[in-house]
Each structure stands twice: as C-alpha cells, then as structure tokens.
Design a protein around this motif. Structure first.
Motif, PDB file in Angstrom:
ATOM      1  N   ARG A 141       0.809  -1.212   0.000  1.00 49.53           N
ATOM      2  CA  ARG A 141       0.000   0.000   0.000  1.00 49.53           C
ATOM      3  C   ARG A 141       0.848   1.270   0.000  1.00 49.53           C
ATOM      4  O   ARG A 141       0.302   2.379   0.074  1.00 49.53           O
ATOM      5  N   GLY A 142       2.168   1.114  -0.057  1.00 48.67           N
ATOM      6  CA  GLY A 142       3.037   2.293  -0.013  1.00 48.67           C
ATOM      7  C   GLY A 142       3.226   2.937  -1.372  1.00 48.67           C
ATOM      8  O   GLY A 142       2.663   2.497  -2.377  1.00 48.67           O
ATOM      9  N   ARG A 143       4.000   4.024  -1.401  1.00 48.12           N
ATOM     10  CA  ARG A 143       4.308   4.735  -2.656  1.00 48.12           C
ATOM     11  C   ARG A 143       5.779   4.626  -2.975  1.00 48.12           C
ATOM     12  O   ARG A 143       6.606   4.600  -2.072  1.00 48.12           O
ATOM     13  N   PHE A 144       6.104   4.575  -4.240  1.00 48.15           N
ATOM     14  CA  PHE A 144       7.494   4.446  -4.690  1.00 48.15           C
ATOM     15  C   PHE A 144       8.043   5.827  -4.987  1.00 48.15           C
ATOM     16  O   PHE A 144       7.961   6.311  -6.117  1.00 48.15           O
ATOM     17  N   VAL A 145       8.575   6.479  -3.967  1.00 48.66           N
ATOM     18  CA  VAL A 145       9.008   7.877  -4.060  1.00 48.66           C
ATOM     19  C   VAL A 145      10.243   8.117  -3.186  1.00 48.66           C
ATOM     20  O   VAL A 145      10.588   7.291  -2.349  1.00 48.66           O
ATOM     21  N   TYR A 146      10.866   9.251  -3.368  1.00 46.28           N
ATOM     22  CA  TYR A 146      11.932   9.660  -2.443  1.00 46.28           C
ATOM     23  C   TYR A 146      11.309  10.019  -1.107  1.00 46.28           C
ATOM     24  O   TYR A 146      10.300  10.732  -1.050  1.00 46.28           O
ATOM     25  N   ASP A 147      11.921   9.513  -0.025  1.00 42.95           N
ATOM     26  CA  ASP A 147      11.402   9.843   1.307  1.00 42.95           C
ATOM     27  C   ASP A 147      12.557   9.821   2.306  1.00 42.95           C
ATOM     28  O   ASP A 147      13.652   9.329   2.026  1.00 42.95           O
ATOM     29  N   PHE A 148      12.277  10.334   3.484  1.00 44.30           N
ATOM     30  CA  PHE A 148      13.254  10.284   4.567  1.00 44.30           C
ATOM     31  C   PHE A 148      13.359   8.865   5.102  1.00 44.30           C
ATOM     32  O   PHE A 148      12.353   8.155   5.192  1.00 44.30           O
ATOM     33  N   CYS A 149      14.601   8.462   5.461  1.00 45.26           N
ATOM     34  CA  CYS A 149      14.803   7.123   6.013  1.00 45.26           C
ATOM     35  C   CYS A 149      14.515   7.086   7.507  1.00 45.26           C
ATOM     36  O   CYS A 149      14.319   6.027   8.087  1.00 45.26           O
ATOM     37  N   ASP A 150      14.536   8.239   8.138  1.00 41.48           N
ATOM     38  CA  ASP A 150      14.352   8.294   9.587  1.00 41.48           C
ATOM     39  C   ASP A 150      13.263   9.301   9.929  1.00 41.48           C
ATOM     40  O   ASP A 150      12.957  10.200   9.143  1.00 41.48           O
ATOM     41  N   THR A 151      12.707   9.172  11.110  1.00 40.31           N
ATOM     42  CA  THR A 151      11.655  10.103  11.511  1.00 40.31           C
ATOM     43  C   THR A 151      12.251  11.466  11.835  1.00 40.31           C
ATOM     44  O   THR A 151      11.569  12.485  11.740  1.00 40.31           O
ATOM     45  N   GLY A 152      13.528  11.497  12.214  1.00 38.94           N
ATOM     46  CA  GLY A 152      14.186  12.771  12.537  1.00 38.94           C
ATOM     47  C   GLY A 152      14.565  13.569  11.300  1.00 38.94           C
ATOM     48  O   GLY A 152      14.936  14.733  11.390  1.00 38.94           O
ATOM     49  N   MET A 153      14.461  12.931  10.133  1.00 41.23           N
ATOM     50  CA  MET A 153      14.743  13.571   8.849  1.00 41.23           C
ATOM     51  C   MET A 153      16.152  14.135   8.737  1.00 41.23           C
ATOM     52  O   MET A 153      16.381  15.160   8.097  1.00 41.23           O
ATOM     53  N   VAL A 154      17.113  13.481   9.390  1.00 46.44           N
ATOM     54  CA  VAL A 154      18.509  13.899   9.275  1.00 46.44           C
ATOM     55  C   VAL A 154      19.270  13.025   8.280  1.00 46.44           C
ATOM     56  O   VAL A 154      20.301  13.431   7.759  1.00 46.44           O
ATOM     57  N   CYS A 155      18.777  11.828   8.032  1.00 49.21           N
ATOM     58  CA  CYS A 155      19.450  10.888   7.124  1.00 49.21           C
ATOM     59  C   CYS A 155      19.146  11.266   5.672  1.00 49.21           C
ATOM     60  O   CYS A 155      18.234  12.034   5.395  1.00 49.21           O
ATOM     61  N   PRO A 156      19.908  10.677   4.740  1.00 52.83           N
ATOM     62  CA  PRO A 156      19.664  10.963   3.324  1.00 52.83           C
ATOM     63  C   PRO A 156      18.264  10.534   2.886  1.00 52.83           C
ATOM     64  O   PRO A 156      17.632   9.711   3.537  1.00 52.83           O
TER      65      PRO A 156
END
Lengths: 459, 459
Positions: free
Chosen positions: A308-323
């Motif tokens: 059910r997910g989307r194939f897109v660029y997203d943050f790897c972490d919830t803190g949004m500090v990772c690539p």
C-alpha cells in the motif's frame, strides 16, 4: 535426485563450500536503484559525504552498482565459520502434517546467539570499522536483535559498541539488554542526556518512553561527534543486502548439490535484509534470464510498505537527518500499530528491493498478525523450532502456498527463509495464547495523512 | 591429521553416520550400580512396581545392566534428525585467545528450541509412552529446561503433557512457561489444588512459592491417579543416561574421523544426564581397557554432591515417596543456596556415575559461581555462543586445564560438553554484570545436619 527421501532433513555445506564472494544484485539490474539524496542540497550523496557517517569500505559497497561479486575478507569468512553454514532444512514433518505434495525447504538463520541473520552483516560492518582503525561504532536498537548481533561482532574484533536502545525496550527487554552487555556493549536508554537531540527530547517530553526515530538520531549524532566512531545500520542499505547474500548463496549451492530448483521463494520484509539476502542469487538468474522463480515478499497488514506504499523519495528516519532514499514508503511519519513483529515495522524499504518490486521481478503480500502467530505455533509444534514473529510471516505464506498445492495436486518446491528464533518474543506468544492479540489495518485516511509528510522532491 | 588447521571449525556428521544404538555403560561395569529400593519394604524395586509410575519399556531400560547396545527406534531417529547431529566445535578462537597449545573441542547441545541436551531423552520417553498407548505424561520443572524439552517431544507424538512448575518459577520465568504452552503443554503452578499433596501444602502454607520436591510429588501423584498417564524424569535415572549416550557416540564418531583422541573429557553434573551421555563411549573403552582418559565431573561448590557427599542409599526426592537409590548424596533435605545454575542444585547423583566415581573411573571438582560466570562471559565473547550457567561449569574447568597446558607447554586435547544456551538465564547474567552474584559454600555443620536425614538402610 528423484527419490525425495534421499534428501536429508538438513543439508549442511562443508566449510570449503562456503561462499567466498558476496553477490551484488545491483550489478545485474537494468534499472539500477537511484542514488541517495543529500536532504539539504537534494543532490546525490557523494562518497565523501557518506564517509562522515559510515565506514569508507562500506560507503564504497553502498555505491557499487557494477561489481557482481565482492570478495569476503578472510577474517569475515573465519567468523562466518563459527556459525555458518546455516542449515537448509527439508520440512518433511510440516509437509506430512499439511498433507501437501509440495516440497518445502527453509534456510534457518537462527542458529547463533544473536538468534537471527543480522549477524551476517554485523560482522562485516564491524570488520570494516576495525580495518579503518576506528575505535568504535554506534547504532540504535528497538527489539534488540540488531544490537545483539552488533555487540557480538564488535566483541570479536575488539571494537567499542554503543547501542542506543529505545527506553521502553531497555526497561522491558531485560534479556536482550543483558545479552548485549555480556558482549561488552554499552547500552544506553534513549532518549539519553549523552546527545543534544536526546537532551532536547528529555526536556520537551520528560516522561517519554522513546522511539526508534529518536534512537537513530542519537546514534548518528554520537557517531559524528565522537572521534574514531562511525554509525552502522542493520537493514535497508545496499551494503546490508550485499552481506546478507551469503544466505541465498549457501541455499543455491546446497540446492544445486541435490539438483533441486525452487518454484516459489518466500521471505518476510521489514527493511528487506533477510529477504534480499535469500533471494539474491535467484534474482540474479531471473534478471539474467537464466531461470524463472516466483519470489514473494511478505509483510504485516499493519505496516504494508510494498502493498500500500508509494514508490518515491522519502526520509529514512523520523528525525529527517538521514539521506533521502527512493523506495516504497508509508511516509516517515507513519506510526505503525503495536504489532509484535518489531523488525517489520519500518515505514520504508530497501531501495534495491523497491526497484525490483516496481519492475515486477518480485511480488508482495500482506498478512494478519493473528494468522501469523497461528502459523508460528503450528510450525513450532511440527518442526520443533520456535520462530520469531517476523520470520513467521514467511511461514504463513509458505503454508498457504503448500495448502494451495494440496488443493491443486501440484508438487511445487517452496523455499523460505526462517530468519530467526522467537526466544525473546515470548510475551507476544503469551498474548496470543491468552487471545489478546489483535489485527490492525491502517485506514486509507491514516495512510493519506502519512503520505502528506513525504517531501516534494518527487515532482 | 597432523595439521590441526585441516580440522574444520565445526565437525558435522552426515545423517547416515548418526548413532542407531544407544550405549549402555552398565554393561561394561564390573561393579554394577545397585538396585533401587522400595522405600516401604527396602527390597529391590521390581519391574512391576516401577511400571505403576514409569512406562514399561523405560522400566526395562532402567533395569537393564547387561545389553551393551539398545536399538534407537526409527521414530526417535527421525526426530533426532530434526536437530541432530549436534556440532562438535573446534574452539580455535578460544585456544588463540588463551594462548594455549591445548586443542579444545566442545560438543554443542544447545542448537534446538529446548536449548539443551534434555530433548535427547524427552523424545525417547515420549515415544515409549505413546507406544504403550498412554494418553499423556506428567513431570515437574523448576527452571523449565526439562519441561520445555518434554513439551516439544509430546507435541510431536500427540501426547498430553502436564507440567507442574514450581510456583515462583511459573510467575518469574514467563518465557519458559510460554514456550511450553506454545508446544501445547498444560503448565500448572505448584503447589496446586489438582493433587492431594498440593492441596495439603496450600492449606499448611498458604503463601508458599513452591519447591521442586513438592512439584515432583504432585507430578507423581497426578500420574498414578490419572488413567493412561505415567511420570517421566529428565535426569538421574539410568534410562536417561542411556538416551543421552547419543551425545558421546556422535562425538566419538566425529573424533575418530579425524583421528583425534581426547586426553581430558569434561562435563558439568547436576543429576548427571549430559555428563553421563558425553562420557559414555569413552568410559566404555576405559572400562574395557581399550583406552585411558581423564574424565572430570564439574559441580558447583554450593551443591558439592561428588566432592563432599556420601555414597549411600538415600531418597531421590524431598517428599520421600520415590525409591531409594545408592548414590553420592548431600541428604534429601539439603537446601542448596540460590545458585543460578538451577540444573545443578540436585542433592543426589546418577547411581551409575556414583559407582564410577566411587571406583575411581572418573574424578570430580567443584567450582565457584562467580568464576563460572567469568568463564561464561569470556567464552561468549570469544566463541560467540552464550552458554547456560550449568554448562559454564564445564567451560570453567576446560579453560583451567587449557591454562595449565599453557604453563606446561603440553598440547593436550580437551573435550567438553556445552550442554545448553543461557538465553533464558539473563537475569543471572544481569546480577553478574551488576556485581550482585555471591559464592556460597555450605559449612561442615550444615552438611552434617543434612546427612542426618539419610535413612538407616545403609547399615
């Protein structure tokens, strides 16, 4: 081999049959996984940028889309010899109990103290950290499987290991915590006062029980601010899939010895490490047009990244500090239900596996928690091994396929990964025994709200 | 094999090399263990009397002092194939770390969900119960290792399994309890209201947390008062040693393949089941004058059955309802200190091993708990496997012998049994990490008081 009984219950390779090279799926992919992006510049992350956080050799592996085989250093091979080859088991008892004409095999990765396949990559990452002359590594752990594996690997190579453990797990999963300490790791409940991000969190939410997102942020901060340290991660990354390819390579060698060709290959997916490892050489054959296999990723309905997910660029972490990574994702703000397969609650997915799924090379299905525990208990009673809740997702799908064979009369060969044992998950089993497990399926509205947090890079 | 490096890290036998016969040490003993006595008549227990409590085939094995080899039924062989052969490991990493010229091997019996060697006898006992047409079996469990193994075996053969679990363990060892339930066992906290002895106990001591002695009495009562049930036991008995001989037989075959001859053979002893199993074929050779070995039993100083006990007839249980056995004993009223090797806290010892010790065929030593945990942690970090506290007694002695070799320069070959894993013992490790483990050595006066309870049969 025509007589199936001539195949032993357990196929063990000898030490000289162990893989000497990891297999890099990306080398055979026409559509390569697209690069990680720097969240500040939105430009592809360079090796130099990645090397601030990760070990140099691992960065090289992360970015290597071309070399099909990468040599396993002798020191890692020697460590592997302590617990590998892992057995490839013919599930005779399960087949008989199910009354299926299917032939079922499983690769059992739980035969080591960490209890799972995680050790395959932990030892590689610890080795390269040591080789680089580092003093230690940092990581986060939730349920504790990865932290345990890393502690064992670091202890072997004489490397410091700092584990940020989600506070609620630190307090409740005493066994896991003490296993890590037995291996000499420093285990810190997160949020802690040892990092800026931790101190801020404690100030804003004094009673917080922590989250994996915060623990990641603390581990990354500790790595980049402590001289001689780097951060390591147990799933999702390309390098992890590379190391885990030993699972599939051993399988392939063992099956080839007995001229067995699987029709269906099944694994559970959280970030994709055990599944990606299992399927690696088979996907390779499929991509090169040498063979065809049905390859099925199994995920929980409560965290349906592929389905059910989307194939897109997203943050790897919830803190949004990772690539940023291009992957199937539910949005980095997705809060999974308190499902007991802790290792499958990640909002994203390996970029390599995401690309393969997008390209139709692999398929995916989602299963309910209660049906997973039902399969787990059934399997334990018949095959003897008490499986991890995560691994039991693969068991559920394998049993379902075997039942289909019973109905159609087809003698298909099914291979699945039994990635770990459930010895530290008995509170989940207790809930199941007492009828207190529930199935949670996120609503479309919940997913839409979570998708809304996906960054705008994808336009 | 002259070059030691040509010996792999793990020696696995193939399935067709697995033992097809158990080896019965008693057949080669000149001084046979003397019979069990009926506590009421003080006459040797007859097969008929024993069959009220135990399964018929097992009674025959218990009383069989003559047949050297007893065939392993095919059904049991097939079950063994699910988790056996167990690996015989060359401890290259431990040798290197210790800087010893000694060659160290260990037979690892923890590679199954029960986590120990107990499964070897559990499956045999469940099989014979099923063969006799019984509905189920009863047993007691303290720490839970035996109860877990029996639950797995009963589940496989479709047999009811009633486990009386010491109440304090039932409440604290939730993981073990739930593993048993996963395998379909009925787990009852003892004392319970299901037996006369339990009800009396609850009336007299309403707040009691239970004891192993009481749990045994409840299990025996439940067996003899429930039609179609018998009682089973995981250690001490001759039949258990017989079943456990698979450990030693596999070792012997594996070592012979590589022309390795151990100089020193080491195991931990509580009731004697893993030690007796490991040493069986080696003791056989020694008794027949075909080879000589140093054979060392290792016990805790807190429960020094061999090293400070008496070789006399005594009760096997604290309730004094079971037959009398001639054995090394501390007195059935001996209350061991709260040592964390729960499996080694038994006041008595296998009659067969007692006779062998009395005859000087084997030797014994006692070690302190803190030094055992020190060895356990050292071993875990070097060899990867996290050992059970019980098994770590053998590790302690093996390391001590290897250190002696370092001092003398002798390249002795040391073989020990790593009988189980410590995954369910992490609270003990936690205490060790926090410096809260203590060493307790019973005083001479305490032992004298306990010896006073030994019955007068011995005059």
């Amino acid at each position: 081999m025509s007589k199936s009984q001539s195949i032993p219950y357990k196929i063990y390779l000898s030490e000289n049959e162990l893989p000497r090279y990891w297999y890099n799926i990306r080398a055979d992919m026409k559509e390569k996984p697209v690069p990680l992006l720097n969240p500040a510049t939105l430009q592809p992350m360079t090796a130099e940028e990645l090397s601030v956080v990760f070990c140099e050799d691992l960065v090289a592996q992360e970015l290597n889309n071309d070399d099909r085989y990468i040599e396993i250093p002798e020191e890692i091979q020697n460590f592997y010899k302590m617990y590998r080859p892992s057995p490839l088991v013919r599930a005779y008892c399960l087949e008989q109990k199910l009354g299926t004409p299917a032939h079922i095999y499983y690769k059992f990765e739980g035969n080591n103290t960490s209890g799972s396949h995680k050790l395959n990559s932990a030892v590689a990452q610890a080795y390269y950290a040591k080789k680089q002359g580092l003093k230690g590594v940092t990581t986060e752990t939730g349920a504790g499987q990865w932290g345990t594996a890393l502690s064992m690997a670091c202890s072997y190579f004489g490397l410091d290991c700092k584990v940020f453990m989600v506070k609620i797990s630190y307090e409740q999963k005493i066994f896991r915590r003490e296993v890590m300490r037995t291996y000499g790791a420093t285990v810190t409940p997160s949020p802690s006062d040892q990092t800026k991000v931790g101190r801020e969190m404690l100030e804003r939410f004094p009673g917080t029980t922590g989250s994996l997102g915060c623990a990641i942020s603390e581990a990354v901060e500790a790595a980049v601010t402590t001289p001689g340290y780097r951060y390591v991660l147990g799933s999702v990354l390309n390098q992890v899939l590379l190391h885990q390819s030993v699972i599939g390579l051993e399988c392939k060698t063992a099956l080839d010895k007995y001229r067995i060709r699987p029709d269906i290959i099944i694994g559970c997916t959280g970030g994709g490490s055990n599944f990606g490892g299992l399927i690696a050489p088979f996907v390779g054959e499929k991509l090169r047009g040498e063979a065809d296999y049905r390859i099925i990723a199994v995920e929980p309905v409560s965290c349906p990244t592929f389905t059910r997910g989307r194939f897109v660029y997203d943050f790897c972490d919830t803190g949004m500090v990772c690539p940023l990574a291009k992957m199937y994702t539910l949005g980095s703000g997705f809060i999974p239900a308190p499902d007991h397969a802790g290792g499958l609650r990640y909002h994203g997915m390996s970029t390599t596996l995401s690309q393969l799924y997008h390209d139709g090379v692999i398929e995916a299905r989602a299963v309910k928690q209660t049906s997973v525990f039902e399969a787990a208990e059934y399997f334990a009673r018949v095959e003897g091994i008490l499986p991890a809740p995560e691994s039991s997702h693969a068991i559920r799908a394998a049993i379902d396929e075997a039942i289909k064979c019973r109905e159609t009369g087809e003698a298909k060969t099914i291979l699945f990964a039994l990635s770990g044992t459930g010895y530290f998950d008995m509170t989940a089993y207790e809930k199941y025994h007492e009828g207190r497990l529930t199935d949670y399926i996120p609503t479309d509205e919940e997913l839409e709200r979570s998708f809304a947090g996906i960054p705008n890079v994808n336009l």
